[in-house]
Design an enzyme around this catalytic site. Sequence first.
Site, PDB file in Angstrom:
ATOM      1  N   GLU A 265       0.878  -1.163   0.000  1.00  0.00           N
ATOM      2  CA  GLU A 265       0.000   0.000   0.000  1.00  0.00           C
ATOM      3  C   GLU A 265       0.909   1.203   0.000  1.00  0.00           C
ATOM      4  OE1 GLU A 265      -2.780   0.307   3.320  1.00  0.00           O
ATOM      5  OE2 GLU A 265      -2.553   2.459   2.998  1.00  0.00           O
ATOM      6  N   CYS A 302      -3.308   7.171   5.405  1.00  0.00           N
ATOM      7  CA  CYS A 302      -3.293   6.785   3.983  1.00  0.00           C
ATOM      8  C   CYS A 302      -4.492   7.363   3.254  1.00  0.00           C
ATOM      9  CB  CYS A 302      -3.370   5.270   3.839  1.00  0.00           C
ATOM     10  SG  CYS A 302      -2.432   4.362   5.049  1.00  0.00           S
TER      11      CYS A 302
END
Lengths: 523, 523
Positions: A265, A302
């Site tokens: 990620e 994120c």
Amino acid sequence: MTITGEALIGGHAVRGNGGSFQAFDPSTRAPIEPAFHMVDAGQIDEACRLAEAAFDPFRATSNEARATFLETIAAQILELGDELIVRAMTESGLPRARLEGERGRTMGQLKLFADLLREGSWADVRIDSALPDRQPLPRPDLRLRMIGLGPVAVFAASNFPLAFSVAGGDTAAALAAGCPVVLKAHSAHPGTSELVARAVVKAIELCKLPAGVFALLTGTGNGIGQGLVAHPSIKAVGFTGSRSGGQALMGVAAARAQPIPVYAEMSSINPFFLMPEALAARGEQIATAFAASMTMGVGQFCTNPGLVLGLKGPEFDRFAEKAAQALSSIEAGTMLTAGIASAYQSGVHKLAQHEAVDALKEATHTEGKGGPALFRTSGKAFLTEQALHGEIFGPASLLVACDSVDEMRAITESLEGQLTATVQMDEGDTELVRALLPVLERKVGRILANGMPTGVEVSTAMVHGGPFPATSDGRSSSVGTAAIQRFLRPVCYQNLAQSLLPDVLRDDNEGVWRRRDGALTKA
Amino acid sequence: MTITGEALIGGHAVRGNGGSFQAFDPSTRAPIEPAFHMVDAGQIDEACRLAEAAFDPFRATSNEARATFLETIAAQILELGDELIVRAMTESGLPRARLEGERGRTMGQLKLFADLLREGSWADVRIDSALPDRQPLPRPDLRLRMIGLGPVAVFAASNFPLAFSVAGGDTAAALAAGCPVVLKAHSAHPGTSELVARAVVKAIELCKLPAGVFALLTGTGNGIGQGLVAHPSIKAVGFTGSRSGGQALMGVAAARAQPIPVYAEMSSINPFFLMPEALAARGEQIATAFAASMTMGVGQFCTNPGLVLGLKGPEFDRFAEKAAQALSSIEAGTMLTAGIASAYQSGVHKLAQHEAVDALKEATHTEGKGGPALFRTSGKAFLTEQALHGEIFGPASLLVACDSVDEMRAITESLEGQLTATVQMDEGDTELVRALLPVLERKVGRILANGMPTGVEVSTAMVHGGPFPATSDGRSSSVGTAAIQRFLRPVCYQNLAQSLLPDVLRDDNEGVWRRRDGALTKA
């Protein structure tokens, strides 16, 4: 519990052979005791070989045994008490309430995977009955189940020292899948990592599992991680971090004699759409909530909204003004590491210098801290300037004033893959949103209406993932029960005797969902 | 229907701009009319752009509409009549019965995916209900479904001119998933490809779907395939072919600005285990069946048993003798292409020359044909000589006489990933097999007891896949309904109004399996 600065390999604390380093307190920029000893290539090799040896016995354990193991890890983390919270606060600069909440989430994740194991359908059992009289050829008895991929290398994330680190989401999913984990600690919080790793090792002892089920490797730099991903015993990789770091690991994994999957990620600017009716009706209210979302955790999530799209005009101007005003009352916060803070400061500086960009709220920050920053550009400039598409990790966001709905759509098409997209909409915006949805579906892992993207529910229906470069593999989620699938592969058994079949595939294993001759049933 | 040698792009026959080539009849080694015109870079680009444009409308069609489309393709293939069979016989050298059977399998695959679409649970719907009163934070309404990855590049396989070519397994799975397909025809059977592609285009017209849903690209060499995989509109790749070809495409896909998944089925020697009791009780019977399996289709099946492991001794010798004897009555057969035949001939020649290998049945073959070949070596030699582990595509197999069960296990551990492993066993072999099973599970996609690996059922529980280098991605199957998953990714919808949700996620869409708050239900 004393933090010794050691790695944990084969159930034992092992002093690394590869030099030492210290953690830093990002709020004081002072080193923290003790020194941590970096593992060398031989120690990486040992951890990986032990993981490989532990794979068969570990995956042969029952769902109940692994569920109990995950719950025991959760209990042992709680057992660490306030020492864990204090150490994590010192190493990360994050406040107590956040870290206590994150500990709760970490324990909740482990328990969610325990529930998933007990429910049992994760194994995706499929049984096609033999048809001995079928013409022209009989059909054999075919049974499918999912098994673990093998030992998994998990990289701890800097921004979630508990929930996406040693016993975080990837570790919980891998262990649930029956995969041993070799964990690369993040050098920003090695003490926190050691404490949690000791809790995992304690749980392995209590549950009488093979010691190779888990190892903690400690160190700085890229060498350890790359050596780990290159090791032939490792069969998959979980990573949360920078785009450059993730892409480096993808390269190592692809260059192996046996390439392996990498779940990295990496990068997301999480577009945030202001639809006209919502903007007109409640633009200022959205602006306030947006300012809170983009500065939460000093913007180090994120899913931080780094890009805001709306139609230019007085409503958009008011939104911009109100957001800038809300941000002006938010002080610069200590960032996770000195490196993150300086990358943030140089990122916002560079954006402020861009000729197509106006700074609505200049970042005021001192060493180690990041202050909120808000920028504005035109849709036309955003479409032509690729430099405006990059992520600035921290509390910064770029407002894009679009000339038209068509331009907004064109900008959406021009975006790279993202974790989330948020649509602020009222009922009158429905048809505009309907037209935008197919584009969003192609670009992101999660689409939100009228919420804030920060804050990720850990549940069955969550997707925390998205097309590249949000992640390296958009077929997967790193959060929620769907994450177990990233560490599984199917195996088919043809005409095996009942006594040789794994329990879950036997005729008498009723009560667990299975697909029999194509139809889901518990019978 | 006239074969014109054209590509099919945007629903039209298009003459390729990149030079021409002809197909060859492998049994006469004579060229076949007409000439085929190779597409150039501009035509590849056009096909990919049309596929991208077709993706949103195509994936928005209902399950019923796509099911009907797949069935219409099947009907249109049958409509081609005997012309298809005759052309495929001429281009492949395969006999009529085999190709008629393969046509039936191809149509069956399309219908199986139609059934899967109508059943509906492929979308893996998950709904986590909102919990507005939860403390400390409310839970939003979260809904997950799977959507297609985007346009898929599919490479036709030489060894299944119908079932793994233009309208073969990967195409059926991709279309079912709502992904347009850009098909690279195999240069060994371009006429067969054109006929089937015209059937697909006809089905698109009849079903009133966007013309970009399917394109056929024609050509030879690596340039077209690599250009196709590199094209930014392509989001996944399905390939069946050589290890070098598959790895080249993996490299192209990984080097893209946006890397994409590659499902390449490449190389497998399909170990075949003779367990002691079965070998003693019915070694000769197994030998006869084995000889038939390894020469079926001139040994050109992915699941061909190329490696036989047993304990040395008189029973193993008898098996070897009987197998060699059975093979001696089987004539050399025409192989699919001149290239495959010459690679086979040089492969068996090289193995026959190896100092650790005895030839039990020398291959006798003439130009374009492959005769059966059987070799023998020791377990010790196999463990030390990596050259003995490679696949020889064709009717050849290597018997390995092991000193002990431990050596057999060590050899199994030394193998690369495989599509299948077959265990010939009687009841007294149960405990030996039980001990071997965990190793086999790690190495292969399908484990068979007392059958032959050739012959792959197309069903719900089939796995045709396996760890690298059997395939590039052991998480997936290319055969059976599980294959739809390779072209899907999850998307989560948070707090979207019912009117904006896709049908399958709405509250009123009962009757389709869904996971509600973690539990499977149709309500």
